[in-house]
Design an enzyme around this catalytic site. Structure first.
Site, PDB file in Angstrom:
ATOM      1  N   HIS A 258       0.812  -1.207   0.000  1.00 49.80           N
ATOM      2  CA  HIS A 258       0.000   0.000   0.000  1.00 49.80           C
ATOM      3  C   HIS A 258       0.846   1.259   0.000  1.00 49.80           C
ATOM      4  O   HIS A 258       0.418   2.319  -0.448  1.00 49.80           O
ATOM      5  CB  HIS A 258      -0.906  -0.004   1.233  1.00 49.80           C
ATOM      6  CG  HIS A 258      -1.938   1.056   1.190  1.00 49.80           C
ATOM      7  ND1 HIS A 258      -1.658   2.370   1.453  1.00 49.80           N
ATOM      8  CD2 HIS A 258      -3.241   1.018   0.867  1.00 49.80           C
ATOM      9  CE1 HIS A 258      -2.756   3.086   1.318  1.00 49.80           C
ATOM     10  NE2 HIS A 258      -3.731   2.285   0.962  1.00 49.80           N
ATOM     11  N   CYS A 259       2.087   1.152   0.491  1.00 50.84           N
ATOM     12  CA  CYS A 259       2.840   2.386   0.762  1.00 50.84           C
ATOM     13  C   CYS A 259       3.826   2.784  -0.340  1.00 50.84           C
ATOM     14  O   CYS A 259       3.779   3.904  -0.844  1.00 50.84           O
ATOM     15  CB  CYS A 259       3.583   2.232   2.078  1.00 50.84           C
ATOM     16  SG  CYS A 259       2.464   2.082   3.480  1.00 50.84           S
ATOM     17  N   LEU A 260       4.746   1.882  -0.709  1.00 47.82           N
ATOM     18  CA  LEU A 260       5.849   2.297  -1.585  1.00 47.82           C
ATOM     19  C   LEU A 260       5.410   2.789  -2.961  1.00 47.82           C
ATOM     20  O   LEU A 260       5.962   3.757  -3.471  1.00 47.82           O
ATOM     21  CB  LEU A 260       6.873   1.161  -1.742  1.00 47.82           C
ATOM     22  CG  LEU A 260       7.672   0.788  -0.498  1.00 47.82           C
ATOM     23  CD1 LEU A 260       8.918   0.002  -0.879  1.00 47.82           C
ATOM     24  CD2 LEU A 260       8.066   1.997   0.320  1.00 47.82           C
TER      25      LEU A 260
END
Ligand SMILES: NC(=O)c1ccc[n+]([C@@H]2O[C@H](COP(=O)([O-])OP(=O)(O)OC[C@H]3O[C@@H](n4cnc5c(N)ncnc54)[C@H](O)[C@@H]3O)[C@@H](O)[C@H]2O)c1
Length: 421
Positions: A258-260
């Site tokens: 979800h983040c990078l």
């Protein structure tokens, strides 16, 4: 205290359970009625919360999952942990705004609201704050406290958990910072105050952008090394023996989770908005390099087949691992799925082995086990996600050709032809 946590996903659920276990009375709100039903029945929806933990707080009555804006009780603290995705490459704060409306309608004087969702600098003060003020008729800072505390959770990480990972805390003014710090001090081992929300928001984006940019660097180096006949992993391992001034990152088939893939875009987008269109050249380039990796994997598969006078059409390709990281069944933004899709577009017969992934989660892709027969039947085996549970010696012994995107077959005795990505 009476706590409401809005969003019961990877971030909100562990926080809600932690708060309940620390003696708060917690309502976990989610718009997804099925998720709420699961939680009510004691079925955890994220791997960091066990069914036993969930059942215990449900039984004690300290945690209550609920759906619908009507279910919001009076609260002392409301934490917002809803998604902040991209829509057409641009930050989409619609969930934060919607959650802000829900919280704002029930906000009482003296309460604390904290945003945990990742977003660009200014979101807490200039996006969420005004929504809360409009809905409640109260003034942030003066009549209610407002803070930002980014989540650093690494799903599945047993060493660094919600409790043990230092937690950044910030507020729209000094009193809000103090209230936010006090709340989290009761939940985690260490809080780290940041003087303003804007710097805390930037810090969260920097953490993930740092990883994405460094991964792009080693991904590009891997391509340079391949083109020049060098072993990039041996070079990186050698460089990593330097005890200072170097941090190791590994090349791979792309970035997921979800983040990078998302947070660096928030940072570059915000920089462009704030500086007349001048975003971040480095972040944008890193995004392009990382996003091109699945296509590069397919190029390498195609090149191998070409050496045998074949094309991708009709070739049987077996992917080992579909999740975006080892030891997890999390498919969000997983580059392995992009590899599978690109191969299928060119007519390859793609099957995949991933013991962590629910078969229903991967429609259109045949899931298989890593047997001698499956390995032998594949023209090419691609190690996309290096789950520890795979028997890499068997892969090296039974497959004909392995494209190893994770360096797991390096140094093993192999009858297969093994190429490192
Ligand atoms: N997953 C991670 O590893 C991670 C780590 C750090 C930060 N974050 C950030 O935390 C935030 C939440 O991410 P997540 O992974 O927990 O998302 P998620 O998709 O796992 O969970 C979010 C939940 O919020 C619910 N929701 C959406 N809108 C709502 C609303 N208006 N009211 C109530 N519920 C609502 C959804 O139904 C969903 O269940 C994002 O900003 C993300 O970038 C995620």
């Amino acid at each position: 205290m009476r706590v409401v946590v809005v969003g019961q996903g990877y971030v909100g659920l562990p926080l809600a359970i932690r708060a309940a276990r620390r003696g708060h009375r917690v309502v976990g709100l989610d718009t997804d009625a099925r998720r709420v039903e699961d939680l009510k029945c004691g079925r955890s929806v994220v791997e960091d919360v066990t069914a036993a933990q969930l059942e215990s707080v449900l039984r004690e009555g300290t945690y209550r999952p609920a759906t619908g804006a009507q279910a919001v009780p009076e609260f002392d603290v409301a934490v917002i942990a809803v998604p902040t995705p991209l829509r057409d490459g641009v930050p989409d704060l619609s969930h934060v705004i919607e959650a802000g409306r829900t919280v704002g309608r029930h906000l009482r004087e003296g309460a604390l609201v904290v945003l945990e969702s990742t977003s660009y600098p200014g979101t807490t003060r200039t996006v969420l704050g005004p929504v809360l003020e409009e809905e409640s008729g109260l003034r942030m800072g003066r009549q209610f406290a407002l803070g930002f505390s980014p989540e650093r959770i690494d799903p599945g990480n047993r060493s660094w958990t919600l409790e043990t990972t230092p937690k950044l805390v910030s507020g729209v003014d000094a009193a809000s910072l103090e209230r936010t710090a006090d709340f989290y001090a009761g939940l985690v081992e260490r809080v780290v105050p940041v003087s303003r929300c804007e710097e805390a928001e930037l810090a969260k984006l920097v953490e993930n952008t740092f990883r994405a940019v460094n991964i792009a660097l080693v991904n590009e180096l891997a391509q340079v090394a391949h083109d020049t006949g060098l072993d990039v992993r041996e070079a990186l391992d050698a460089a990593a023996t330097k005890p200072f001034g170097f941090l190791p990152f590994a090349p791979g088939p792309g970035i997921g989770g979800h983040c990078l893939p998302i947070d660096p875009v928030y940072l570059s987008w915000w920089a462009a908005q704030a500086r007349n269109g001048r975003g971040s050249m480095l972040i944008d380039l890193a995004e392009r390099i990382n996003a091109a990796r699945p296509a590069h994997v397919v190029d390498r598969v195609r090149s191998h087949l070409a050496t045998q006078g074949r094309t991708l059409a009709g070739a049987r390709v077996m992917l080992l691992g579909l999740a975006y990281k080892p030891g997890s069944g999390d498919l969000r933004e997983s580059p392995a799925l992009d590899v599978a899709r690109l191969l299928q577009v060119e007519g390859a017969q793609v099957c995949a082995a991933d013991p962590f992934v629910e078969p229903t989660a991967v429609g259109g892709l045949q899931l298989v086990s890593v047997t001698d027969e499956e390995l032998a039947a594949a023209d090419i085996v691609v190690v996309a996600t290096d789950h520890d549970v795979f028997d890499y010696n068997r892969v090296a012994a039974r497959a004909a050709f392995v494209l190893d995107c994770r360096g797991r077959l390096a140094g093993r005795a192999a009858t297969a032809i093994v190429e490192q990505l």
